[in-house]
Design a protein around this motif. Structure first.
Motif, short mmCIF file in Angstrom:
data_model
loop_
_atom_site.label_atom_id
_atom_site.label_comp_id
_atom_site.label_asym_id
_atom_site.label_seq_id
_atom_site.Cartn_x
_atom_site.Cartn_y
_atom_site.Cartn_z
N ARG A 66 0.90 -1.36 -0.15
CA ARG A 66 0.20 0.31 -0.07
C ARG A 66 1.10 1.15 -0.11
NH1 ARG A 66 -0.04 1.15 5.58
NH2 ARG A 66 -0.11 -0.65 6.52
N ILE A 67 1.79 1.49 0.92
CA ILE A 67 3.06 2.48 1.03
C ILE A 67 3.73 2.71 -0.99
CG2 ILE A 67 4.71 3.58 1.73
CD1 ILE A 67 4.25 2.21 4.02
N ILE A 68 3.87 1.10 -1.45
CA ILE A 68 4.55 1.62 -2.42
C ILE A 68 3.48 2.35 -3.33
CG2 ILE A 68 5.76 0.15 -4.33
CD1 ILE A 68 7.52 0.17 -2.34
N ASP A 69 2.74 1.62 -3.42
CA ASP A 69 1.11 2.11 -4.40
C ASP A 69 0.87 2.91 -4.22
OD1 ASP A 69 1.32 -0.43 -5.76
OD2 ASP A 69 -1.17 -0.98 -4.42
N PHE A 70 1.53 4.30 -3.54
CA PHE A 70 1.08 5.95 -2.63
C PHE A 70 2.23 5.86 -3.09
CE2 PHE A 70 1.99 8.91 -0.10
CZ PHE A 70 1.03 10.08 -0.72
N LEU A 71 3.40 5.59 -3.18
CA LEU A 71 4.57 6.52 -4.38
C LEU A 71 4.05 6.67 -5.36
CD1 LEU A 71 7.77 4.94 -1.43
CD2 LEU A 71 6.56 7.34 -1.55
N ILE A 72 4.38 5.35 -5.65
CA ILE A 72 3.98 5.29 -7.44
C ILE A 72 3.14 6.19 -7.39
CG2 ILE A 72 3.61 4.44 -9.42
CD1 ILE A 72 4.91 1.78 -7.97
N ASN A 73 1.83 6.37 -7.23
CA ASN A 73 1.04 7.61 -7.36
C ASN A 73 0.84 8.83 -7.26
OD1 ASN A 73 -1.35 5.75 -8.36
ND2 ASN A 73 -1.54 4.85 -6.76
N LEU A 74 1.40 8.90 -5.87
CA LEU A 74 1.85 10.34 -5.79
C LEU A 74 3.07 11.25 -7.12
CD1 LEU A 74 2.08 12.63 -4.22
CD2 LEU A 74 3.95 12.07 -2.74
N GLU A 75 4.14 9.62 -7.46
CA GLU A 75 4.96 10.08 -8.87
C GLU A 75 4.63 10.23 -10.11
OE1 GLU A 75 7.56 9.67 -11.79
OE2 GLU A 75 6.43 8.14 -11.13
N LYS A 76 3.66 9.95 -10.14
CA LYS A 76 2.66 10.16 -11.19
C LYS A 76 1.79 11.18 -11.37
CE LYS A 76 1.74 5.50 -12.85
NZ LYS A 76 0.47 4.23 -13.03
N SER A 77 1.51 11.65 -10.09
CA SER A 77 0.55 12.99 -9.78
C SER A 77 1.25 14.48 -10.57
CB SER A 77 0.40 13.34 -8.81
OG SER A 77 1.37 13.76 -7.65
N GLY A 78 2.59 14.01 -10.74
CA GLY A 78 3.93 15.54 -11.52
C GLY A 78 3.85 16.71 -10.34
N HIS A 79 3.17 16.33 -9.25
CA HIS A 79 2.93 17.59 -7.95
C HIS A 79 4.42 18.12 -7.66
CE1 HIS A 79 -2.07 16.69 -7.21
NE2 HIS A 79 -1.57 17.25 -9.37
N TYR A 80 5.05 16.76 -7.37
CA TYR A 80 6.53 17.32 -6.98
C TYR A 80 7.82 17.09 -6.98
CZ TYR A 80 2.56 18.05 -2.90
OH TYR A 80 1.02 18.00 -2.34
N ASN A 81 8.76 18.11 -6.82
CA ASN A 81 10.13 16.98 -7.36
C ASN A 81 10.69 16.56 -6.10
OD1 ASN A 81 10.43 18.29 -10.06
ND2 ASN A 81 10.21 20.42 -8.91
N ALA A 82 10.46 16.80 -4.88
CA ALA A 82 10.73 16.44 -4.10
C ALA A 82 10.23 16.36 -2.24
CB ALA A 82 12.10 17.07 -3.52
N VAL A 83 9.74 15.20 -1.75
CA VAL A 83 8.81 14.99 -0.58
C VAL A 83 9.74 14.65 0.46
CG1 VAL A 83 6.49 15.06 -2.14
CG2 VAL A 83 7.50 12.87 -1.42
N CYS A 84 8.67 14.26 1.38
CA CYS A 84 9.38 14.17 3.00
C CYS A 84 7.88 13.63 3.51
CB CYS A 84 10.17 14.73 3.99
SG CYS A 84 10.51 13.84 5.40
N ILE A 85 8.77 11.76 3.97
CA ILE A 85 7.57 10.60 3.76
C ILE A 85 7.97 10.34 5.94
CG2 ILE A 85 6.00 8.25 3.50
CD1 ILE A 85 5.78 10.68 1.42
N VAL A 86 7.03 10.14 6.46
CA VAL A 86 6.84 9.64 7.19
C VAL A 86 6.43 8.35 8.00
CG1 VAL A 86 6.99 10.67 10.03
CG2 VAL A 86 7.22 12.62 8.06
N SER A 87 6.88 7.87 8.32
CA SER A 87 5.97 5.91 8.32
C SER A 87 7.37 5.24 9.42
CB SER A 87 6.83 5.48 7.23
OG SER A 87 5.75 4.71 7.15
N HIS A 88 6.78 3.59 9.87
CA HIS A 88 7.27 3.43 10.77
C HIS A 88 8.13 2.35 10.36
CE1 HIS A 88 3.61 4.54 12.54
NE2 HIS A 88 3.04 4.65 11.61
#
Length: 206
Positions: A129-151
């Motif tokens: 589910r996290i991999i899918d989230f990251l791939i979809n976020l990249e596909k959106s084209g909104h960001y060049n760099a993001v920070c993800i906080v998880s476990h």
């Protein structure tokens, strides 16, 4: 898209070896020191992020707030970034679980990403589910760099998939409290990964 993947700082249950999963506990004093050291490392290395996405659990949300302030960017709660659900094991001593259920503990923590704790989910499900989230976020084209906080545990699964193309060796991808990994996702594929960076934590005095 560059991704900075951060694990939350040490909590009371981390320090006592209690399985947290979807449950929560407060940061320790040591965890607060870890957070300060992480911010210093990011400042010294010039890391930037256009948005912080954090699991909404207290320990990750706390780290997300601190990082969003540091990066001077938005903070978004994202449920898909939650830890693997450990079901009936949450609140149990990890050591006691290993003592009483050695085969299941070995499967959960070291050997079998398909193992599903009673009432929980498998590491494969959680990581996917996290991999899918990251791939979809990249596909959106909104960001060049993001920070993800998880476990911690779910990050091991994610990193195994990104580095190896499969989750089999998840146990080798340790992600200590307040450590981070940096990688690039381009066209749904991972490039140039550095994982489990914790050099900023070596000489903490608290």
């Amino acid at each position: 898209m560059k991704v900075i993947l951060v694990r939350h700082a040490e909590t009371e249950w981390n320090s006592r070896g209690i399985i947290q999963g979807r449950e929560d506990s407060a940061l320790t004093k040591h965890g607060q020191c870890q957070t300060a050291a992480l911010l210093q490392a990011f400042a010294e290395n010039g890391y930037e992020a256009e948005s912080v996405y954090a699991s909404p659990l207290g320990r990750t949300w706390n780290m997300g707030q601190v990082l969003a302030k540091h990066f001077r960017c938005s903070l978004v709660a994202e449920a898909t970034l939650k830890e693997q659900a450990f079901g009936q094991l949450e609140g149990m001593s990890a050591e006691q679980f290993k003592k009483n259920h050695q085969d299941e503990a070995n499967a959960l923590f070291e050997l079998d990403a398909e193992y599903c704790p009673p009432g929980g989910e498998s590491l494969t499900q959680a990581s996917r589910r996290i991999i899918d989230f990251l791939i979809n976020l990249e596909k959106s084209g909104h960001y060049n760099a993001v920070c993800i906080v998880s476990h911690g545990h779910v990050s091991q699964g994610v990193l195994a998939i990104l580095c190896d193309g499969n989750i089999d060796q998840f146990a080798r991808y340790a992600h200590p409290n307040a450590s981070y990994s940096v990688f690039d996702i381009k066209n749904g594929r991972c490039e140039t990964i550095r994982w489990g960076i914790a050099t900023h934590l070596r000489h903490l005095k608290c």
